[in-house]
Scaffold this motif. Sequence first.
Motif, PDB file in Angstrom:
ATOM      1  N   UNK A   1     -28.753  -8.766  48.688  1.00 11.30           N
ATOM      2  CA  UNK A   1     -29.701  -9.643  47.991  1.00 11.30           C
ATOM      3  C   UNK A   1     -29.295 -11.109  48.031  1.00 11.30           C
ATOM      4  N   UNK A   2     -28.159 -11.411  48.662  1.00 15.77           N
ATOM      5  CA  UNK A   2     -27.712 -12.802  48.726  1.00 15.77           C
ATOM      6  C   UNK A   2     -27.248 -13.338  47.397  1.00 15.77           C
ATOM      7  N   UNK A   3     -26.687 -12.468  46.562  1.00 12.33           N
ATOM      8  CA  UNK A   3     -26.243 -12.883  45.235  1.00 12.33           C
ATOM      9  C   UNK A   3     -24.869 -13.535  45.297  1.00 12.33           C
ATOM     10  N   UNK A   4     -24.589 -14.376  44.297  1.00 13.82           N
ATOM     11  CA  UNK A   4     -23.286 -15.030  44.240  1.00 13.82           C
ATOM     12  C   UNK A   4     -22.161 -14.003  44.201  1.00 13.82           C
ATOM     13  N   UNK A   5     -22.364 -12.883  43.491  1.00 12.40           N
ATOM     14  CA  UNK A   5     -21.295 -11.898  43.401  1.00 12.40           C
ATOM     15  C   UNK A   5     -21.016 -11.219  44.744  1.00 12.40           C
ATOM     16  N   UNK A   6     -21.912 -11.389  45.715  1.00 16.01           N
ATOM     17  CA  UNK A   6     -21.685 -10.852  47.043  1.00 16.01           C
ATOM     18  C   UNK A   6     -21.031 -11.839  47.993  1.00 16.01           C
ATOM     19  N   UNK A   7     -20.673 -13.018  47.495  1.00 15.82           N
ATOM     20  CA  UNK A   7     -20.122 -14.073  48.345  1.00 15.82           C
ATOM     21  C   UNK A   7     -18.748 -13.715  48.890  1.00 15.82           C
ATOM     22  N   UNK A   8     -17.952 -12.971  48.115  1.00 12.32           N
ATOM     23  CA  UNK A   8     -16.591 -12.639  48.533  1.00 12.32           C
ATOM     24  C   UNK A   8     -16.449 -11.128  48.679  1.00 12.32           C
ATOM     25  N   UNK A   9     -15.285 -10.715  49.161  1.00  8.43           N
ATOM     26  CA  UNK A   9     -14.962  -9.295  49.264  1.00  8.43           C
ATOM     27  C   UNK A   9     -14.015  -8.867  48.151  1.00  8.43           C
ATOM     28  N   UNK A  10     -14.099  -9.523  47.012  1.00  3.04           N
ATOM     29  CA  UNK A  10     -13.222  -9.225  45.891  1.00  3.04           C
ATOM     30  C   UNK A  10     -13.279  -7.748  45.513  1.00  3.04           C
ATOM     31  N   UNK A  11     -12.142  -7.210  45.130  1.00  2.00           N
ATOM     32  CA  UNK A  11     -12.085  -5.819  44.676  1.00  2.00           C
ATOM     33  C   UNK A  11     -12.866  -5.634  43.394  1.00  2.00           C
ATOM     34  N   UNK A  12     -12.667  -6.560  42.468  1.00  3.51           N
ATOM     35  CA  UNK A  12     -13.329  -6.488  41.166  1.00  3.51           C
ATOM     36  C   UNK A  12     -14.335  -7.633  41.052  1.00  3.51           C
ATOM     37  N   UNK A  13     -15.592  -7.282  40.902  1.00  2.00           N
ATOM     38  CA  UNK A  13     -16.645  -8.293  40.855  1.00  2.00           C
ATOM     39  C   UNK A  13     -17.718  -7.851  39.866  1.00  2.00           C
ATOM     40  N   UNK A  14     -18.244  -8.801  39.132  1.00  4.30           N
ATOM     41  CA  UNK A  14     -19.342  -8.504  38.214  1.00  4.30           C
ATOM     42  C   UNK A  14     -20.125  -9.771  37.913  1.00  4.30           C
ATOM     43  N   UNK A  15     -21.359  -9.578  37.477  1.00  2.00           N
ATOM     44  CA  UNK A  15     -22.211 -10.666  36.994  1.00  2.00           C
ATOM     45  C   UNK A  15     -22.505 -10.419  35.526  1.00  2.00           C
ATOM     46  N   UNK A  16     -22.160 -11.374  34.684  1.00  2.00           N
ATOM     47  CA  UNK A  16     -22.459 -11.245  33.261  1.00  2.00           C
ATOM     48  C   UNK A  16     -23.895 -11.664  32.994  1.00  2.00           C
ATOM     49  N   UNK A  17     -24.478 -11.080  31.957  1.00  2.00           N
ATOM     50  CA  UNK A  17     -25.822 -11.459  31.513  1.00  2.00           C
ATOM     51  C   UNK A  17     -25.828 -11.515  29.990  1.00  2.00           C
ATOM     52  N   UNK A  18     -25.997 -12.709  29.465  1.00  2.00           N
ATOM     53  CA  UNK A  18     -26.075 -12.943  28.026  1.00  2.00           C
ATOM     54  C   UNK A  18     -27.545 -13.161  27.665  1.00  2.00           C
ATOM     55  N   UNK A  19     -27.952 -12.738  26.468  1.00  2.00           N
ATOM     56  CA  UNK A  19     -29.338 -12.948  26.019  1.00  2.00           C
ATOM     57  C   UNK A  19     -29.337 -13.959  24.874  1.00  2.00           C
ATOM     58  N   UNK A  20     -29.472 -15.246  25.188  1.00  2.00           N
ATOM     59  CA  UNK A  20     -29.354 -16.272  24.142  1.00  2.00           C
ATOM     60  C   UNK A  20     -30.538 -16.325  23.188  1.00  2.00           C
ATOM     61  N   UNK A  21     -31.667 -15.686  23.545  1.00  2.00           N
ATOM     62  CA  UNK A  21     -32.854 -15.739  22.693  1.00  2.00           C
ATOM     63  C   UNK A  21     -32.884 -14.637  21.639  1.00  2.00           C
ATOM     64  N   UNK A  22     -31.860 -13.810  21.609  1.00  3.32           N
ATOM     65  CA  UNK A  22     -31.797 -12.740  20.617  1.00  3.32           C
ATOM     66  C   UNK A  22     -31.676 -13.306  19.212  1.00  3.32           C
ATOM     67  N   UNK A  23     -32.384 -12.726  18.232  1.00  5.89           N
ATOM     68  CA  UNK A  23     -32.190 -13.153  16.837  1.00  5.89           C
ATOM     69  C   UNK A  23     -30.826 -12.750  16.294  1.00  5.89           C
ATOM     70  N   UNK A  24     -30.103 -11.924  17.054  1.00  4.31           N
ATOM     71  CA  UNK A  24     -28.809 -11.420  16.600  1.00  4.31           C
ATOM     72  C   UNK A  24     -27.625 -12.185  17.173  1.00  4.31           C
ATOM     73  N   UNK A  25     -27.882 -13.356  17.762  1.00  2.00           N
ATOM     74  CA  UNK A  25     -26.780 -14.140  18.315  1.00  2.00           C
ATOM     75  C   UNK A  25     -27.053 -15.624  18.122  1.00  2.00           C
ATOM     76  N   UNK A  26     -26.177 -16.466  18.650  1.00  2.00           N
ATOM     77  CA  UNK A  26     -26.330 -17.907  18.553  1.00  2.00           C
ATOM     78  C   UNK A  26     -25.614 -18.527  19.747  1.00  2.00           C
ATOM     79  N   UNK A  27     -25.797 -19.834  20.010  1.00  2.00           N
ATOM     80  CA  UNK A  27     -25.198 -20.441  21.213  1.00  2.00           C
ATOM     81  C   UNK A  27     -23.681 -20.331  21.279  1.00  2.00           C
ATOM     82  N   UNK A  28     -23.002 -20.476  20.159  1.00  2.00           N
ATOM     83  CA  UNK A  28     -21.540 -20.382  20.165  1.00  2.00           C
ATOM     84  C   UNK A  28     -21.104 -18.971  20.538  1.00  2.00           C
ATOM     85  N   UNK A  29     -21.753 -17.983  19.983  1.00  4.66           N
ATOM     86  CA  UNK A  29     -21.412 -16.594  20.283  1.00  4.66           C
ATOM     87  C   UNK A  29     -21.664 -16.270  21.748  1.00  4.66           C
TER      88      UNK A  29
END
Length: 306
Positions: free
Chosen positions: A256-284
Amino acid sequence: MSQNYPIGTPGQPWGEAEKQQWFAAQRKQRDYGNDVVRRIEHLRELFQVDSYGELNYAEARFPLFVVRNRNWNPKLPTALVTGGVHGYETSGVQGALYFLETEALNHLAHFNIVVAPCLSPWGYETINRWNPAAIDPNRSFYPHSPAQEVALLMAYMQEQGLAPQVHIDLHETTDTDNSEFRPALAARDGVTHDNWSIPDGFYLCADAKRPTPEFQRAVIEAVKSVTHIAPADAHGCLIGSPMVQEGVIHYDGKGLGLCMGMTDATYVTTTEVYPDSPNTNPVECVDAQVAAIRGGLEYAAKHLPK
């Protein structure tokens, strides 16, 4: 449900005129120099700061920076952190910077650290997923990329001979994915996209070709102490993909041409935070990004070959 978009003709891909119409509608809403570059400059006291190029758009130029440890140890594995591939995803940029300011030095006994805090400064300033040419950088990580943001970083990595064993790419999933970015994508490509349910909470997108479930689990466990993990929807999915373990889905990084596919790293992941949740805030949200990096590095330090 699918949404109409005010630019273009339904069913017809955009030409140059439509892309220019879209570009003309964008406005600067925050300042890369003040929010990002200023903080990078302060990091020079502790880290090596490399300029790896400059984005040169008609209305502005944006210098690009990588921050890395000074006393490079070739005997140690390298960990890469990327933020702001999608410039509008605030906690990705701020999380990468906060990691450098608070945590990075703690991991230098086990890793060389390389951080690119904001790959897409124009997207950061205008709160956009795309670059000015209506190209999504996070679908453009392949040779001869049409996205300057991607081509410059990939060239730097190659020139420096960097081959990370760990790569953590920091992202967000926001309500504007459904209200703006997916409708814009459908209009640009002349297709129909049905909106998905935005997951309420943190989740990971692992590489389907390098799933490393225990590594992904370690990241999720680290984040749990900071914020909530997104549950699957009624179909057992997150953003249309099956949840393969708690808070984790799979995408084909290289395909898919994703950033996480740029290298051949053994351990790779993409984080996804949901900042619009009523259960969180920008600092969290920023703290969750830092916790994800910490959890990933602590796991990798124990499991990479010595």
